[in-house]
Design a protein around this motif. Structure first.
Motif, PDB file in Angstrom:
ATOM      1  N   ALA A 188       0.850  -1.305  -0.012  1.00 40.29           N
ATOM      2  CA  ALA A 188       0.013  -0.036  -0.042  1.00 40.29           C
ATOM      3  C   ALA A 188       0.967   1.085   0.157  1.00 40.29           C
ATOM      4  O   ALA A 188       0.536   2.199  -0.674  1.00 40.29           O
ATOM      5  CB  ALA A 188      -1.088   0.010   1.245  1.00 40.29           C
ATOM      6  N   ALA A 189       1.927   1.204   0.685  1.00 46.80           N
ATOM      7  CA  ALA A 189       2.986   2.304   0.987  1.00 46.80           C
ATOM      8  C   ALA A 189       3.467   2.498  -0.524  1.00 46.80           C
ATOM      9  O   ALA A 189       3.690   3.849  -1.021  1.00 46.80           O
ATOM     10  CB  ALA A 189       3.834   2.273   1.984  1.00 46.80           C
TER      11      ALA A 189
ATOM     12  N   ASN B  30      17.344  10.675  -3.911  1.00 44.13           N
ATOM     13  CA  ASN B  30      16.732  11.931  -4.291  1.00 44.13           C
ATOM     14  C   ASN B  30      15.090  11.743  -3.933  1.00 44.13           C
ATOM     15  O   ASN B  30      14.418  12.441  -4.629  1.00 44.13           O
ATOM     16  CB  ASN B  30      17.061  11.925  -5.767  1.00 44.13           C
ATOM     17  CG  ASN B  30      18.180  12.591  -6.030  1.00 44.13           C
ATOM     18  OD1 ASN B  30      19.014  12.749  -5.132  1.00 44.13           O
ATOM     19  ND2 ASN B  30      18.831  12.259  -7.248  1.00 44.13           N
ATOM     20  N   VAL B  31      14.909  10.894  -3.097  1.00 44.79           N
ATOM     21  CA  VAL B  31      13.325  10.795  -2.870  1.00 44.79           C
ATOM     22  C   VAL B  31      13.048  11.116  -1.115  1.00 44.79           C
ATOM     23  O   VAL B  31      13.671  10.214  -0.548  1.00 44.79           O
ATOM     24  CB  VAL B  31      12.542   9.572  -3.256  1.00 44.79           C
ATOM     25  CG1 VAL B  31      11.236   9.470  -2.791  1.00 44.79           C
ATOM     26  CG2 VAL B  31      12.655   9.412  -4.600  1.00 44.79           C
ATOM     27  N   LEU B  32      12.700  12.284  -0.712  1.00 47.78           N
ATOM     28  CA  LEU B  32      12.705  12.429   0.683  1.00 47.78           C
ATOM     29  C   LEU B  32      11.147  12.036   1.286  1.00 47.78           C
ATOM     30  O   LEU B  32      10.354  12.215   0.543  1.00 47.78           O
ATOM     31  CB  LEU B  32      13.008  13.825   1.168  1.00 47.78           C
ATOM     32  CG  LEU B  32      14.399  14.325   0.501  1.00 47.78           C
ATOM     33  CD1 LEU B  32      14.733  15.623   1.067  1.00 47.78           C
ATOM     34  CD2 LEU B  32      15.465  13.314   1.283  1.00 47.78           C
ATOM     35  N   LEU B  33      11.023  11.438   2.316  1.00 49.02           N
ATOM     36  CA  LEU B  33       9.879  11.129   3.074  1.00 49.02           C
ATOM     37  C   LEU B  33       9.506  12.045   3.875  1.00 49.02           C
ATOM     38  O   LEU B  33      10.045  12.419   4.793  1.00 49.02           O
ATOM     39  CB  LEU B  33       9.922   9.744   3.604  1.00 49.02           C
ATOM     40  CG  LEU B  33      10.437   8.728   2.864  1.00 49.02           C
ATOM     41  CD1 LEU B  33      10.364   7.210   3.499  1.00 49.02           C
ATOM     42  CD2 LEU B  33       9.520   8.727   1.338  1.00 49.02           C
TER      43      LEU B  33
ATOM     44  N   TRP C 116       0.202   6.542   5.432  1.00 45.53           N
ATOM     45  CA  TRP C 116       0.552   6.053   4.359  1.00 45.53           C
ATOM     46  C   TRP C 116       1.906   5.167   4.600  1.00 45.53           C
ATOM     47  O   TRP C 116       2.290   3.967   4.039  1.00 45.53           O
ATOM     48  CB  TRP C 116       0.708   6.780   3.170  1.00 45.53           C
ATOM     49  CG  TRP C 116       1.588   7.855   3.302  1.00 45.53           C
ATOM     50  CD1 TRP C 116       1.771   8.743   3.840  1.00 45.53           C
ATOM     51  CD2 TRP C 116       2.896   7.521   2.334  1.00 45.53           C
ATOM     52  NE1 TRP C 116       3.202   9.444   3.573  1.00 45.53           N
ATOM     53  CE2 TRP C 116       3.885   8.820   2.769  1.00 45.53           C
ATOM     54  CE3 TRP C 116       3.465   6.626   1.527  1.00 45.53           C
ATOM     55  CZ2 TRP C 116       4.916   8.917   2.085  1.00 45.53           C
ATOM     56  CZ3 TRP C 116       4.880   6.932   1.073  1.00 45.53           C
ATOM     57  CH2 TRP C 116       5.435   8.389   1.110  1.00 45.53           C
ATOM     58  N   LEU C 117       2.573   5.566   5.451  1.00 43.59           N
ATOM     59  CA  LEU C 117       3.809   4.889   5.865  1.00 43.59           C
ATOM     60  C   LEU C 117       3.759   4.090   7.159  1.00 43.59           C
ATOM     61  O   LEU C 117       3.147   4.100   7.955  1.00 43.59           O
ATOM     62  CB  LEU C 117       4.985   6.002   6.386  1.00 43.59           C
ATOM     63  CG  LEU C 117       5.432   7.252   5.449  1.00 43.59           C
ATOM     64  CD1 LEU C 117       6.197   7.994   5.949  1.00 43.59           C
ATOM     65  CD2 LEU C 117       6.410   6.297   4.345  1.00 43.59           C
TER      66      LEU C 117
ATOM     67  N   MET D 298      10.433   7.511  12.257  1.00 40.06           N
ATOM     68  CA  MET D 298      11.532   8.085  11.749  1.00 40.06           C
ATOM     69  C   MET D 298      11.546   9.629  11.064  1.00 40.06           C
ATOM     70  O   MET D 298      12.306  10.425  11.217  1.00 40.06           O
ATOM     71  CB  MET D 298      12.382   7.130  10.808  1.00 40.06           C
ATOM     72  CG  MET D 298      13.618   7.536  10.131  1.00 40.06           C
ATOM     73  SD  MET D 298      14.283   6.253   9.207  1.00 40.06           S
ATOM     74  CE  MET D 298      15.923   6.660   8.878  1.00 40.06           C
ATOM     75  N   VAL D 299      10.459   9.756  10.555  1.00 36.34           N
ATOM     76  CA  VAL D 299      10.206  11.021   9.645  1.00 36.34           C
ATOM     77  C   VAL D 299       9.904  11.975  10.926  1.00 36.34           C
ATOM     78  O   VAL D 299      10.171  13.176  10.769  1.00 36.34           O
ATOM     79  CB  VAL D 299       8.839  10.799   8.735  1.00 36.34           C
ATOM     80  CG1 VAL D 299       8.411  12.280   8.511  1.00 36.34           C
ATOM     81  CG2 VAL D 299       9.193   9.800   7.732  1.00 36.34           C
TER      82      VAL D 299
END
Length: 731
Positions: A113-114, A143-146, A285-286, A293-294
């Motif tokens: 799902a994520a 290059n993808v930040l959450l 969603w995570l 962590m975010v």
């Protein structure tokens, strides 16, 4: 993560007050800043070495303007830029979250799902990029930040307009191997479809925790990307179908970014909360560990220090360092001292900066050494660093010398990012007049581009691939013989020693393209010798090596060659020993100086390795004996493998550099050294060094005869048997 500002850091860039250091790498330093309105920003400041290039400034201004066109919530916005500043800078919105690479490394693959949310929103981001006429070219997990409300696509450092070909050199690979499309791997132009392929690789990584084309040397990754199918084990259903479409080899068979967005769109949108439960937080969603962590990163961004100007006292005058730097700027030295560290101070020590300060009789310069001190490359790093320090110490002990020399060693940690950062660090230090290194193919791939831009001559004595001239045609020199020549060297040794017989040749592709290329050449040459060949190839990421060895042995071969990495070669040695095989056995030249004798034990006794690398302690020439004695006195033992070649490389560079030093000292022209070195002939300890058109070590009859050496494992160590051919073959 971040760290405190250093005394040499500025307190403000443009309209942004600087708060913390976010990292160092790539083209420069990235700071956490705050705008006049209070918005947080990531401010990338370009190192002085690149900023001095007018062509770079033009590209930088163009790229900043292009990136500012993109307006999408999942693309980090450009807040400001200045390509005309002394140190060009670019500010983008700050995202208080980890990269996808960090999250997966710490907590493993994301749930389906994520991944669907991630793919849908990044598809939307790429659609906006493509609508602005851009191609990102480097879509990868780093290059993808959450963030708490969704992902962000960052780093348009190599983005280009879709119709812009003026800044792209034909045949150059731009991007990150393992996360780029087959057409990019072949050196062709990147398109929007290439970005979709890269996004498919990113989503595969998020789903499995592994890059879809494995890990290893860049050229091996490029080969797999073009020829092999991606590893998507465990990915099923609709997500698997979407990834298969993204990863099609034919760009025309891939969906566009917007089509992928629609295809992966989940039932709930993290911008507005889940459709079924609007009260659920947008970060739902995570998975929980990643969400925490975010949140931790977000909390860190709130714990900001007080903003203070970067002012330190000059211990000699009590005046603020800002005034001292202004004074040095007028003298032309501020950028050197701020960005060059000890090396710049050495150069400045040769100048008269005021009353009462005496100018030394000799100017001082610096030799840079770029090494990888960890992993399999650690022995190479030790040999090169020791050789450089020995050569420089001998230079500084020479009476009547025209200049003094220091050594500055930088560890690149064996990664592309680390190599780029290390090369920028040495290139920015204007006291550095040349560099020994890097020591591996991977790090040379990145560093040579930086040195080419800075026009800084560097010489590597431990690499053998031959494509660096494409992007660094002037300043990258290789004093080691080409890798493919080692296949010829094995055949020559067999012929000269009367060992030619039916041979089993196993090529283990897990050793990378070097083994595959030289193995193919060896098979052809062995056949030309009139002997039977039984070849076999071990596919990457398989455990087929024992079966391949057994199959070859079953054909009754009397010679055996195993071209593969260390662990696989050790296992092959044990298998041959257990089978009672006692014929001549050869390993890859890349294993000379490795722990093969120790790891293989009795099974490794008698194995040959043929390489241009010499054990100087086994030679009886005056030059070799003097070198061995000096090494033993300084380090307490015989020279390390590859030490002689690194030592020769440094002395050759110093000889040519001495002829470029301006009268009375001062700052030499960096490019002048490269132009001299290209034409140089240098007699080293065991070989004569000259370079071909591409600045690679010249391979000829001499090189493949008396200047290539046979080593054999005996009593648990490599022992030099002698040259492949006698000296009289020299021509």
């Amino acid at each position: 993560m971040s760290e405190a500002l250093r005394p040499s850091d500025p307190s403000a860039i443009g309209g942004f007050r600087l708060l913390r250091r976010l990292g160092t790498g790539g083209m420069g330093v990235v700071y956490l800043g705050r705008s006049e309105t209070g918005a947080l920003a990531a401010v990338k400041v370009i190192r002085a070495g690149s900023g001095a290039d007018d062509g770079f400034r033009a590209r930088f201004a163009r790229e900043a303007e292009l990136a500012a066109r993109v307006d999408n919530p999942w693309v980090v916005p450009v807040l400001g830029a200045d390509a005309t500043a002394r140190e060009p800078w670019l500010a983008t919105g700050f995202v208080a979250g980890p990269s996808l690479a960090e999250a997966v490394a710490a907590h493993g693959p994301l749930p389906v799902a994520a991944v669907r949310v991630l793919g849908s929103l990044l598809g939307e981001a790429l659609a906006a990029v493509h609508a602005a006429g851009l191609v990102h070219r480097d879509v990868k997990p780093g290059n993808v930040l959450l963030a708490v409300d969704g992902p962000r696509l960052i780093d348009f450092g190599i983005a280009r307009a879709a119709d812009d070909t003026a800044l792209t050199a034909s045949g150059m690979v731009v991007g990150t191997p393992g996360f780029l499309a087959p057409e990019q791997a072949r050196g062709e132009g990147a398109t929007a479809a290439s970005d979709v392929f890269a996004l498919g690789c990113v989503l595969a990584y998020a789903s499995t925790g592994r890059p879809p084309f494995g890990t290893g040397a860049p050229d091996a990754l490029l080969y797999r990307t073009v020829h092999d199918e991606p590893g998507l084990d465990g990915v099923t259903g609709e997500l698997r179908a979407a990834l298969d479409a993204c990863l099609a080899k034919d760009p025309g068979e891939r969906p566009d970014a917007d089509g992928l967005r629609v295809r992966l769109r989940p039932a709930r949108d993290p911008r507005v909360g889940p459709v079924a439960d609007a009260a659920q937080p947008p970060s739902a969603w995570l998975p929980d560990p990643v969400a925490r962590m975010v949140a931790a990163r977000s909390a860190e961004s709130l714990a900001l220090p007080d903003i203070e100007p970067t002012v330190v006292d000059d211990p000699g005058t009590g005046q603020p360092a800002r005034q001292a730097r202004r004074r040095l700027l007028l003298a032309g030295g501020a950028l050197l001292l701020a960005g060059g560290g000890t090396g710049a101070a050495l150069w400045a020590a040769g100048r008269d900066d005021g009353p009462g300060r005496k100018t030394p009789a000799r100017p001082s310069y610096v030799l840079g050494v770029q090494v990888t001190r960890s992993g399999a490359a650690a022995p190479l790093a030790r040999a090169c660093e020791r050789a450089a320090r020995l050569a420089v110490a001998q230079h500084n002990a020479t009476a009547g010398r025209a200049f003094d020399l220091g050594v500055r060693v930088v560890d690149d940690h064996g990664t592309l990012a680390g190599a780029t950062s290390a090369a920028h660090e040495l290139a920015a230090d204007r006291a550095v007049v040349a560099v020994l290194g890097p020591v591996t193919e991977l790090t040379l791939l990145a560093a040579s581009r930086v040195y080419a831009s800075a026009k800084l001559t560097h010489v590597t004595s431990t690499t053998g691939q031959n494509d660096y001239f494409v992007w660094s045609p002037t300043v990258t020199f290789q004093t080691g013989a080409g890798d493919q020549a080692s296949g010829t060297a094995i055949a020559l040794h067999a012929l000269a020693s009367g060992l030619t017989a039916p041979a089993g040749i196993v090529i283990d592709r897990s050793g990378g393209s070097v083994e595959y290329n030289q193995g193919g050449l060896l098979v052809t040459q062995w056949r030309h010798l009139g002997a039977q060949v039984v070849p076999d190839v071990v596919a990457e990421d398989t455990d087929d090596a024992p079966a391949a060895v057994a199959s070859v042995l079953a054909r009754g071969v009397r010679d055996f060659v195993y071209l593969g990495p260390l662990d696989a070669t050790v296992r092959a040695a044990r298998q041959l020993s257990a089978a009672g095989f006692t014929g001549p056995r050869w390993m890859s030249h890349l294993l000379y100086g490795s722990e093969f004798p120790k790891l293989a034990g009795a099974a490794g006794e008698g194995w040959f390795v043929v390489t241009p690398a010499v054990d100087a302690s086994a030679l009886r020439t005056k030059a070799a004996e003097q070198f061995t004695a000096a090494w033993r006195k300084r380090y307490g033992g015989v020279p390390d493998p590859y030490g002689a070649e690194a030592y020769d490389s440094v002395l050759m560079v110093l000889r040519e550099f001495a002829r470029t030093v301006p009268s009375g000292g001062g700052r030499p022209n960096r490019l002048a050294l490269a132009l001299r070195l290209h034409k140089a002939t240098y007699q080293g300890i065991a070989r004569t060094y000259t370079f071909n058109t591409y600045n690679q070590f010249n391979i000829d009859v001499r090189t493949m005869g008396p200047e290539t050496y046979v080593h054999q494992v005996h009593d648990g160590r490599f022992r030099q048997v002698g040259p492949v051919m006698a000296k009289q073959t020299k021509g």
